[in-house]
Design an enzyme around this catalytic site. Structure first.
Site, short mmCIF file in Angstrom:
data_model
loop_
_atom_site.label_atom_id
_atom_site.label_comp_id
_atom_site.label_asym_id
_atom_site.label_seq_id
_atom_site.Cartn_x
_atom_site.Cartn_y
_atom_site.Cartn_z
N LEU A 55 49.27 44.32 41.34
CA LEU A 55 48.31 45.41 41.40
C LEU A 55 47.08 45.01 42.22
O LEU A 55 46.64 45.74 43.10
CB LEU A 55 47.88 45.82 39.98
CG LEU A 55 46.83 46.92 39.85
CD1 LEU A 55 47.36 48.25 40.37
CD2 LEU A 55 46.38 47.07 38.39
N THR A 56 46.53 43.84 41.96
CA THR A 56 45.27 43.39 42.57
C THR A 56 45.43 43.09 44.06
O THR A 56 46.44 42.56 44.50
CB THR A 56 44.78 42.12 41.85
OG1 THR A 56 44.57 42.41 40.48
CG2 THR A 56 43.48 41.62 42.46
N GLU A 57 44.39 43.44 44.82
CA GLU A 57 44.32 43.11 46.24
C GLU A 57 42.99 42.41 46.53
O GLU A 57 42.09 42.40 45.68
CB GLU A 57 44.46 44.37 47.09
CG GLU A 57 45.80 45.07 46.92
CD GLU A 57 45.96 46.29 47.81
OE1 GLU A 57 45.06 46.56 48.63
OE2 GLU A 57 46.98 46.99 47.67
N THR A 117 50.69 36.34 39.53
CA THR A 117 51.40 35.33 38.75
C THR A 117 52.87 35.34 39.13
O THR A 117 53.50 36.40 39.13
CB THR A 117 51.22 35.60 37.25
OG1 THR A 117 49.83 35.68 36.95
CG2 THR A 117 51.84 34.48 36.42
N ARG A 145 36.27 10.53 14.16
CA ARG A 145 35.17 9.91 14.91
C ARG A 145 33.99 9.59 14.00
O ARG A 145 33.49 10.47 13.29
CB ARG A 145 34.73 10.88 16.01
CG ARG A 145 33.45 10.50 16.74
CD ARG A 145 33.64 9.30 17.63
NE ARG A 145 32.52 9.18 18.59
CZ ARG A 145 32.30 8.11 19.31
NH1 ARG A 145 33.10 7.05 19.20
NH2 ARG A 145 31.28 8.07 20.16
N GLY A 173 31.95 15.24 22.76
CA GLY A 173 30.95 14.49 23.52
C GLY A 173 31.47 14.06 24.87
O GLY A 173 32.16 14.81 25.56
N GLY A 174 31.15 12.84 25.26
CA GLY A 174 31.59 12.32 26.56
C GLY A 174 33.09 12.35 26.72
O GLY A 174 33.61 12.61 27.81
N GLU A 228 43.65 40.50 33.89
CA GLU A 228 44.05 41.79 33.31
C GLU A 228 42.85 42.62 32.85
O GLU A 228 42.88 43.26 31.80
CB GLU A 228 45.07 41.60 32.19
CG GLU A 228 46.38 41.03 32.72
CD GLU A 228 47.53 41.12 31.72
OE1 GLU A 228 47.63 42.11 30.99
OE2 GLU A 228 48.32 40.17 31.70
#
Length: 379
Positions: free
Chosen positions: A125-127, A158, A268, A339-340, A363
């Protein structure tokens, strides 16, 4: 209303968890890094009936309802958003469009191949210049005898390269006229029909996204779905169901990020105790759990209405809008909890974080969903 999983949902969830542990988890980061679309995985999903969840058994599908369909997408996306997205796009867009609007001959020809994943489906659908404004499409089809000659292109499709068949909306009338577009089923290998550039994406990298190009592509009029001029209206109805798919995708991604966060927060330790015992972390987990519950309720409500054949344009848009935003918030908090480590590819939440953003775009963006919701409540 029964809020628990029914027998079919329990079976599907268990089956996908086992399948995921064997066939998806070991390679999901490899596929993500290399942007590999694992066609063989979808062939195996087809053998399990998951590529034709909604297709009646007479056409080779599983014959389940939207309730089971939501569960399947959630459980796949809980493992890998890319796999969940491609499974959803195949089911609800290409296959779903033919199921809803194809004639009997078209259904018998295409649904058995799609439902078993003998063929992978795409939907266009998309252009380039018409994203949210899909009614302004430029790809045209001109009738020449018994054939339509199609020229133009589609993007963000897709399975645009690997797909064996595509359902494509093109303009057969005046630009901007909602009754000036038609839907065609076009098979791979049709002269003049090729795939173009593959997108290099932030997330959902194992779900293939490419251009479709039409250069004097001749398609017999028997490949038209419905009547000329009905394509856009068909597409909007298909997207009503597609919103349930993306809502389910969002739930799965959120659940995956949440599961990882709970496990990590318990393990942790900082300042001599698990970080889950700090209120800052515990409250994040509480918010995540609450929003996921709410997202599930909205999505299963829309699915229940779809099962009953009720109009669910508003409910589908609400579910898609809320759930996709929840997916982003939950994934963001998951990275913060880690975290990191959450910023590295050695831990799972950075991928959920990248994948989640697509839910607010694909969508129909969140802004489009708000337009739809507003239009429905102001009627």
């Amino acid at each position: 209303m029964n809020f628990g999983y029914n027998e079919n949902q329990v079976m599907i969830a268990d089956m996908i968890r086992k399948f995921g542990d064997e066939h998806i988890r070991p390679k999901l980061m490899e596929w993500d890094e290399s942007q590999t679309f694992p066609v063989d995985v979808f062939k195996k999903l087809g053998e399990l009936g998951l590529m034709g969840v909604l297709v009646p058994t007479e056409y080779g599908g599983a014959g389940f309802s939207y309730t089971e369909y939501v569960t399947a997408i959630v459980e796949l996306s809980r493992i890998c958003g890319s796999i969940g997205l491609s499974m959803a796009a195949h089911n609800s867009l290409c296959t779903g469009h033919i199921l809803a609007f194809g004639n009997e001959e078209q259904k018998k020809k295409y649904l058995p191949k799609l439902a078993t994943a003998e063929w992978i489906g795409a939907w266009g659908l998309t252009e380039v210049g018409t994203g949210s404004d899909s009614g302004g499409m430029n790809t045209t089809a001109v009738l020449d005898g018994d054939q339509y000659v199609i020229n133009g292109s589609k993007n963000f499709i897709t399975h645009g390269k690997s797909g064996d068949v595509a359902v494509v909306m093109v303009r057969t009338g005046a630009k901007g006229d909602s009754h000036g577009m038609s839907a065609f089923i076009i098979e791979k290998g049709t002269p003049g029909f090729t795939s173009g550039r593959k997108e290099n994406k932030l997330g959902m990298r194992a779900s293939e996204t490419t251009e479709l190009i039409f250069d004097n592509c001749r398609v017999h009029k028997s490949q038209l779905m419905g009547k000329p001029g009905e394509g856009f209206v068909q597409a909007m109805k298909v997207l009503d169901g597609g919103r349930i798919s993306i809502a389910s995708l969002g739930i799965g991604i959120a659940k995956g990020a949440y599961d990882a966060s709970v496990k990590y927060a318990k393990e942790r330790e900082q300042f001599g105790k698990p970080i889950a015992q700090f209120q800052a972390i515990a409250f994040k987990l509480a918010d995540m759990a609450t929003e996921i519950e709410a997202a599930e309720l909205l999505t299963f409500k829309a699915a229940d209405m779809k099962n009953k054949g009720e109009k669910m344009t508003k409910e589908g848009a609400i579910a898609k809008y809320y759930t996709s935003e929840v997916a982003v918030r939950v994934a963001t908090d998951a990275v913060q909890i880690f975290g990191g480590y959450g910023y590295t590819k050695d831990f799972p939440v950075e991928k959920f974080y990248r994948d989640s953003k697509l839910c607010t775009i694909g969508e129909g963006t969140s802004e489009v969903q708000k337009m739809v919701i507003a239009r429905e409540i102001l009627k």
